[in-house]
Design an enzyme around this catalytic site. Structure first.
Site, PDB file in Angstrom:
ATOM      1  N   GLU A  28      -7.051  -8.585  13.331  1.00 50.24           N
ATOM      2  CA  GLU A  28      -6.459  -7.276  13.093  1.00 50.24           C
ATOM      3  C   GLU A  28      -7.530  -6.185  13.123  1.00 50.24           C
ATOM      4  OE1 GLU A  28      -2.784  -6.655  10.617  1.00 50.24           O
ATOM      5  OE2 GLU A  28      -4.255  -5.719   9.284  1.00 50.24           O
TER       6      GLU A  28
ATOM      7  N   HIS B 242      -8.809 -35.361  13.599  1.00 53.41           N
ATOM      8  CA  HIS B 242      -7.811 -36.255  14.183  1.00 53.41           C
ATOM      9  C   HIS B 242      -6.693 -35.474  14.865  1.00 53.41           C
ATOM     10  CE1 HIS B 242      -9.474 -39.932  12.302  1.00 53.41           C
ATOM     11  NE2 HIS B 242      -9.886 -39.067  11.389  1.00 53.41           N
TER      12      HIS B 242
ATOM     13  N   GLY C  14      -5.529  -2.802   3.804  1.00 53.86           N
ATOM     14  CA  GLY C  14      -4.839  -3.985   3.291  1.00 53.86           C
ATOM     15  C   GLY C  14      -5.642  -5.261   3.369  1.00 53.86           C
ATOM     16  N   ARG C  15      -6.257  -5.534   4.514  1.00 58.56           N
ATOM     17  CA  ARG C  15      -6.983  -6.789   4.673  1.00 58.56           C
ATOM     18  C   ARG C  15      -8.334  -6.763   3.968  1.00 58.56           C
ATOM     19  NH1 ARG C  15      -6.469  -3.886   9.040  1.00 58.56           N
ATOM     20  NH2 ARG C  15      -8.230  -3.219  10.341  1.00 58.56           N
TER      21      ARG C  15
ATOM     22  N   LYS D 219       7.339  -3.329  14.613  1.00 63.14           N
ATOM     23  CA  LYS D 219       8.145  -2.826  13.494  1.00 63.14           C
ATOM     24  C   LYS D 219       9.078  -1.717  13.954  1.00 63.14           C
ATOM     25  CE  LYS D 219       4.830  -3.734   9.762  1.00 63.14           C
ATOM     26  NZ  LYS D 219       4.030  -3.103   8.681  1.00 63.14           N
TER      27      LYS D 219
ATOM     28  N   LYS E  53       0.822  -1.199   0.000  1.00 66.63           N
ATOM     29  CA  LYS E  53       0.000   0.000   0.000  1.00 66.63           C
ATOM     30  C   LYS E  53       0.864   1.260   0.000  1.00 66.63           C
ATOM     31  CE  LYS E  53      -3.939   2.170   2.298  1.00 66.63           C
ATOM     32  NZ  LYS E  53      -5.017   1.996   3.299  1.00 66.63           N
TER      33      LYS E  53
ATOM     34  N   GLU F  40       9.431  -5.810   4.652  1.00 63.08           N
ATOM     35  CA  GLU F  40       9.516  -7.201   4.198  1.00 63.08           C
ATOM     36  C   GLU F  40       9.277  -7.288   2.693  1.00 63.08           C
ATOM     37  OE1 GLU F  40       7.533  -7.274   8.357  1.00 63.08           O
ATOM     38  OE2 GLU F  40       7.436  -6.046   6.537  1.00 63.08           O
TER      39      GLU F  40
END
Length: 505
Positions: free
Chosen positions: A337, A368, A251-252, A478, A192, A198
């Site tokens: 978030e 399981h 972003g999400r 960060k 964005k 990263e």
């Protein structure tokens, strides 16, 4: 909290608790009352919340809470493009990206989609040479949404083979390199701000890989997906391959925007458009339906009841379909978030649990692994099951029959339990679950499922009085990482010891 909201919570907390079995016994029409089907072009889904502890009294009390929380006004403000993200003083225009919102935001989205459509078609026609692979570099919402949609929709016959890389761990990028021919690979950089450390570190390493592989113009093989287009141009990407999206799209919530570029490249524009259409069908239902008949709002009523009244600190999601295996991970970011907050929009501490921890897996594997705790553990965990009537495979129909039988059996077993002859074989039952049963896992359905949970998340936020559109909690770690990198600042003895052991100082 307003006086009306406080009164509504008193009613909610004062409702008598009944077992699921008693609720079904008391109301023969319970399934019809607490289930609803939504349709979109080519399909639809059944949303069954009858195995939750919601009853008429609770629904009425939660409707009063929604009214006291000004749900209708805040929902209308969301779609009108008002500044609902109060801490960052901006709108949240993700629904406009699929055609539902203010006229100006929808027009802007259509123009940006047309720009992306032209580039996608040009790539498919060979305008950038042969393109067989795309390495999509992003993190958080810039990666999770595309990864989910591509895994669900492009398992076979993908037009372009897409590899989504989010982790800064170099092993992730190297794994993508190993599967791609640099001569036929494009790089998509999704950020964005176009500053995410990263993503930009991985992007530089991808350019170096192209250079080492003899690509004459590495920057000519990069597409930028960003809300900061000038930064992408300054970084070296030609503006014809910069696909912007608005600053008002978080972003999400961004896969509907140019962040969806890898989806369109993998499955084609018409399929990506169907993803948008499925989401738009949910938008219209959420926007136009009031009270308990509004299915995302009804789901939020259950969420609030279990978290705030029954103190359930987790919610589990199990996809009984391999195509939706990544859906629980997607919901983790969306819900935690968005609603993992501790103050209201007025800046005062919240008085009840906000977002529970979202977790889950894929059936039947999870049966399981973790279902022991769900059936016999001491922690109450509301469960969502998601399944498809149509299979995604062409094998013996027994596979899908067994899959669905197990899905439905788990919900039935959680509710009914079973008295054992010895304590270790006793199942208490009365454990809540909801089921979303889709007709098929196709593009429109994927869009609809994601939009349903976006609106469910927003409805939860309104009922809690919090802002679901900021994420300041992401920033602290960060900032400290930057201080470690620069060698500035003081840290606790443990952190100093770790820095020294890893030779980071």
């Amino acid at each position: 909290m307003s006086e009306a909201a406080g009164a509504a919570w008193q009613k909610i907390e004062g409702c008598p608790r009944q077992t699921l079995g008693a609720l079904f016994d008391a109301d023969p029409a319970r399934v019809e009352k607490f289930s609803g089907r939504l349709e979109w072009e080519g399909g639809g889904a059944l949303f069954d919340w009858s195995k939750t502890h919601l009853d008429d009294a609770l629904l009425s009390a939660f409707e009063a809470l929604a009214e006291a929380s000004e749900f209708t006004r805040k929902r209308d403000a969301l779609f009108a493009g008002e500044r609902v993200n109060v801490t960052e003083d901006r709108a949240a225009d993700h629904a406009a990206q699929r055609g539902t919102g203010s006229e100006a935001a929808v027009e802007e989205a259509e123009a940006l989609h047309q720009r992306m459509h032209i580039l996608v078609d040009a790539i498919h026609r060979g305008a950038l040479g042969e393109v067989r692979h795309l390495i999509h570099i992003g993190i958080g919402g810039s990666a999770l949404g595309p990864k989910l949609a591509i895994d669900a929709l492009a398992r076979e016959d993908a037009l372009v083979d897409v590899h989504v890389v989010s982790n800064i761990d170099g092993l992730a990028l190297e794994a993508a390199f190993a599967k791609c021919d640099p001569a036929t690979t494009l790089i998509a950089v999704a950020s964005k701000t176009f500053t995410t450390i990263e993503t930009m570190t991985n992007a530089r390493s991808a350019l170096e890989w192209l250079e080492r592989s003899g690509i004459a113009d590495p920057y000519g093989k990069v597409v930028a997906l960003t809300a900061a287009p000038q930064k992408a141009v300054d970084w070296g990407i030609d503006e014809t391959r910069v696909l912007p999206f608005p600053e008002t799209v978080g972003g999400r919530y961004s896969l509907w925007s140019s962040i969806g570029f890898p989806i369109a490249l993998a499955v084609g524009w018409s399929e990506f458009d169907a993803v948008l259409a499925g989401a738009r069908a949910i938008d219209e239902h959420f926007r136009q339906t009031e009270g308990r008949a509004n299915l995302p709002l009804r789901a939020a009523f259950a969420d609030r009841y279990y978290a705030a009244v029954r103190n359930c600190q987790t919610r589990a999601v199990f996809a009984y379909d391999e195509r939706l295996a990544l859906f629980p991970a997607y919901l983790q970011q969306l819900e935690m978030e968005s609603n993992g907050k501790r103050v209201t929009t007025d800046g005062v501490p919240v008085q009840r649990i906000t977002a529970p921890i979202t977790w889950g897996g894929v059936g039947t594997d999870a049966q399981h692994a973790v279902f022991q705790l769900l059936h016999q553990g001491t922690i109450e965990v509301p469960v969502d099951f998601i399944a498809s009537i149509a299979p995604g495979d062409v094998l013996d129909p027994a596979h899908h029959r067994i899959l669905l039988m197990n899905c439905f059996a788990q919900g039935a077993a959680l509710m009914a339990g079973q008295k054992g002859e010895e304590p270790a074989r006793d199942y208490p039952g009365d454990r809540p679950s909801a089921t979303i049963l889709v007709d098929d896992v196709d593009p429109a359905t994927v869009g609809a499922l994601i939009a349903f949970h976006e609106h469910r998340t927003f409805a939860n936020a309104v009922l809690m009085g919090i802002n679901p559109f900021d994420q300041f909690g992401v920033e602290l770690g960060k900032a400290i990482a930057n201080r470690i990198d620069s060698g500035s600042g003081k840290f606790d003895a443990s952190t100093c010891s770790l820095i020294e052991a890893a030779e980071l100082s």
